[in-house]
Write an enzyme that holds these catalytic residues in place. Structure first.
Site, mmCIF file in Angstrom:
data_model
loop_
_atom_site.group_PDB
_atom_site.id
_atom_site.type_symbol
_atom_site.label_atom_id
_atom_site.label_comp_id
_atom_site.label_asym_id
_atom_site.label_seq_id
_atom_site.Cartn_x
_atom_site.Cartn_y
_atom_site.Cartn_z
ATOM 1 N N GLY A 7 5.004 3.757 -8.836
ATOM 2 C CA GLY A 7 5.254 3.924 -7.275
ATOM 3 C C GLY A 7 3.660 3.216 -6.446
ATOM 4 C CB THR A 11 2.867 -1.439 -2.254
ATOM 5 O OG1 THR A 11 1.609 -1.823 -1.786
ATOM 6 C CG2 THR A 11 4.032 -2.966 -2.313
ATOM 7 C CD GLU A 42 -0.042 6.459 -1.911
ATOM 8 O OE1 GLU A 42 -0.340 5.870 -1.024
ATOM 9 O OE2 GLU A 42 -1.074 5.941 -3.055
ATOM 10 C CG MET A 51 -4.262 10.070 -3.880
ATOM 11 S SD MET A 51 -2.530 9.401 -3.760
ATOM 12 C CE MET A 51 -1.146 10.015 -2.527
ATOM 13 C CB THR A 52 -9.986 14.242 -1.526
ATOM 14 O OG1 THR A 52 -9.969 14.471 -2.640
ATOM 15 C CG2 THR A 52 -9.374 15.690 -1.113
#
Length: 618
Positions: free
Chosen positions: A349, A352, A392, A458-459
């Site tokens: 993933g 994009t 995402e 994803m910080t």
């Protein structure tokens, strides 16, 4: 072949719209019950869930103590000056001076008799709530509670350690009304409640690492913050398989990008020459594609066809034209021969290539089968130890918008676990949007948690020059700060929200960016300045590797646990070894699984950021 990278970032390219949405009241709230009815039909109890010095997490629990259903609820309280709510979830929280009001959102207002509902928030300041009212009446039907929750117990210690048992002890907590008992947690799951300060745990597995924490409850049944975690590994389980980190230690995971072998000239061998390979536990190989509801190869040339010369190869042996496997996959195989403890996970993933997950979610079993067939292809089955999903975002918008529903992510992860089994890792990279009603509230991450070994939160990429005129703000901030452009966009808010959904810290990894984000046309050094556009970068405007920034634009200050720098009219934010050390301390205090980073090639030739993570998690 194409050398254009499937970009992971930016992750939060909708900040202005989100800020506007957060400023609006939740629509459809039902009118409040009258005080006379409310005083006899509801109570509200406050708990301070955790306190990390610069802030805290609080929780209110509303209970319907009447005989008929409540159609709505409102909780009110006062904080002393200097204490405030900074973000909240599962309620609409507003203030007037030092008076705070929380109202149910549209989906959690109705309470059957005897039912409870909770909402949480992050705050700052040392004060405790007072003057509590629920639906206009006292929170306890007559007397507002004034006692504080107990303190955190001391850090547990272990004695009597065997292959399958141990005894925990901990220093007692303190409380103004007295401590009633202690809740003992193992790997984030409650084990038992005891009245003393010891507990014997048995039925353990030899050679396995367990993490324990303890919380205290007072005579009013208020729960205090958790103790610092204790990690202990039971003896046995075989001999050390070779060099590399202990597989039972905290996760230290880095992303390796297939496109890095082109313009960046970064190869698997660089993990060895930099010293990084000896300091990591996992590699996420990025990215495989998702097309037509299936997992597919991302870049066949880089993945398994590129021929490596002897000087480029991990073991100094050149590829031949007729060998069955070349490229990064073969180099990763050679790396694992030198460092057997490293786990390599195939990640699918990214920013994009997440558009294909919606179709995959229509038939999770078929998707899982396609992924298994690709990851376990006989040509490279020994290379990979599992699969990572980098969607995402489920039921939300990234580069494209997904409308597959809140349950789609859970269904997908369940199917993957069923297919890959317990012998393989199943992990996922997920949003760090801790805002009220944001991305973490739109998919069932809690429901999917039992099927994953861990989440990579994803910080980073909270703020960036996609907002060309600013305001300037750190992209990887740990905590909130005065002037933050959007409440809830920080690491602490994301982790707290995920824990509040019931996901244990032992399944959460904190994300670190090995790069900075920046603006140009900036005149002020502190965050919050205006800009004219993105700062120039080596590969893309507004983004630059740490290895470049550390000398081209050295840091000029720190805020919210990360660093920033102003050089000329350019303004950058990025993490340094010092700020990473602080984040690792915070991570351990939160009882998290470990840390991960994006991505290897942004580090220095000597791997100083990877070393900072390794050192901080020892």
């Amino acid at each position: 072949m194409s050398t254009a990278p499937p970009r992971r970032i930016p992750l939060f390219r909708r900040l202005a719209a989100t800020a506007a949405a957060l400023a609006l009241p939740v629509a459809g709230l039902i009118g409040l019950a009258g005080p006379a009815q409310a005083a006899a039909s509801a109570t509200a109890t406050y708990t301070k869930v955790s306190d990390w010095g610069t802030g805290f997490e609080g929780k209110w629990t509303v209970k319907n103590t009447g005989t008929s259903a409540l159609s709505s609820w409102t909780v009110e309280w006062d904080y002393p000056a200097g204490t405030q709510v900074t973000s909240a979830w599962d309620a609409t929280v507003t203030s007037s001076g030092t008076h705070w009001t929380a109202k149910n959102v549209g989906w959690n207002g109705t309470l059957a008799p005897g039912a409870t509902v909770s909402f949480g928030f992050n705050g700052s300041g040392p004060g405790a709530p007072s003057g509590c009212k629920v639906n206009g009446g006292s929170c306890e039907g007559g007397t507002t509670p004034t006692d504080n929750p107990p303190s955190a117990p001391g850090t547990p210690t272990v004695s009597g350690l065997t292959e399958n048992a141990l005894t925990l002890s901990w220093p007692a907590a303190t409380d103004d009304k007295g401590v009633k008992n202690y809740d003992v947690y193992r790997n984030g799951t409650k084990l038992t409640t005891v009245t003393g300060t010891t507990h014997g745990d048995s039925g353990l597995t030899k050679g396995t690492t367990y993490t324990y924490t303890v919380t205290a409850r007072d005579t009013a049944d208020q729960t205090g913050p958790s103790s610092a975690p204790l990690s202990v590994t039971t003896p046995g389980g075989g001999t050390d398989p070779g060099p590399g980190p202990d597989p039972g230690a905290r996760v230290k995971l880095g992303y390796f990008t297939d496109w890095g072998v082109y313009q960046r000239n970064y190869h698997v061998k660089n993990l060895v020459t930099s010293g990084t390979a000896a300091k990591i536990t996992h590699i996420n190989y990025a990215f495989g594609n998702v097309q037509n509801g299936k997992c597919t190869i991302g870049d066949s040339y880089a993945d398994y066809d590129k021929a490596y010369t002897a000087d480029q190869s991990v073991d100094g042996v050149a590829d031949t034209w007729d060998q069955p496997l070349r490229g990064n996959f073969n180099q990763l195989r050679k790396l694992k021969a030198k460092y057997p403890n490293i786990k390599v996970v195939y990640s699918f993933g990214g920013w994009t290539w997440s558009g294909g997950f919606g179709q995959a979610a229509q038939n999770p079993a078929a998707f899982a089968q396609s992924c298994y067939d690709l990851v376990e292809d006989p040509r490279w089955a020994d290379v990979f130890d599992g699969i990572d999903i980098d969607w995402e975002y489920p039921n939300a918008c990234g580069l494209s918008c997904d409308t597959s529903g809140a349950a789609a992510f859970k269904n997908l992860m369940s199917a993957l676990r069923a297919k890959f089994g317990s012998a393989n890792l199943v992990t996922a990279a997920i949003s760090a949007d801790g805002s009220n009603g944001g991305k973490l509230d739109l998919a069932d991450y809690a429901g999917a948690a039992p099927y994953v070994d861990f989440y990579n939160v994803m910080t980073y990429d909270f703020f960036g020059a996609w907002d060309a005129k600013g305001p300037t703000a750190p992209h990887s901030l740990l905590t909130s700060y005065t002037g933050i452009p959007i409440a809830g966009f920080n690491s602490e808010a994301a982790i707290t929200k995920l824990k509040g959904k019931g996901i244990p810290g032992s399944k959460l990894n904190l994300g670190i960016g090995f790069y900075g984000r920046g603006w140009t046309g900036v005149t002020q050094d502190a965050p919050g300045g205006t800009a004219t556009g993105p700062a120039p970068g080596t590969y893309e405007q507004g983004i630059e590797d740490y290895k470049v920034l550390k000398t081209s634009c050295p840091t000029t200050g720190t805020v919210a646990g990360t660093a920033y720098a102003k050089c000329g009219s350019n303004w950058w934010s990025y993490d340094t070894p010092a700020t990473i050390a602080g984040k690792m301390t915070w991570l351990k205090n939160q009882g998290l699984k470990g840390a991960f980073f994006w991505e290897f090639s942004g580090d220095t030739a000597g791997g100083e950021l990877a070393n900072a993570i390794h050192t901080g998690l020892q």
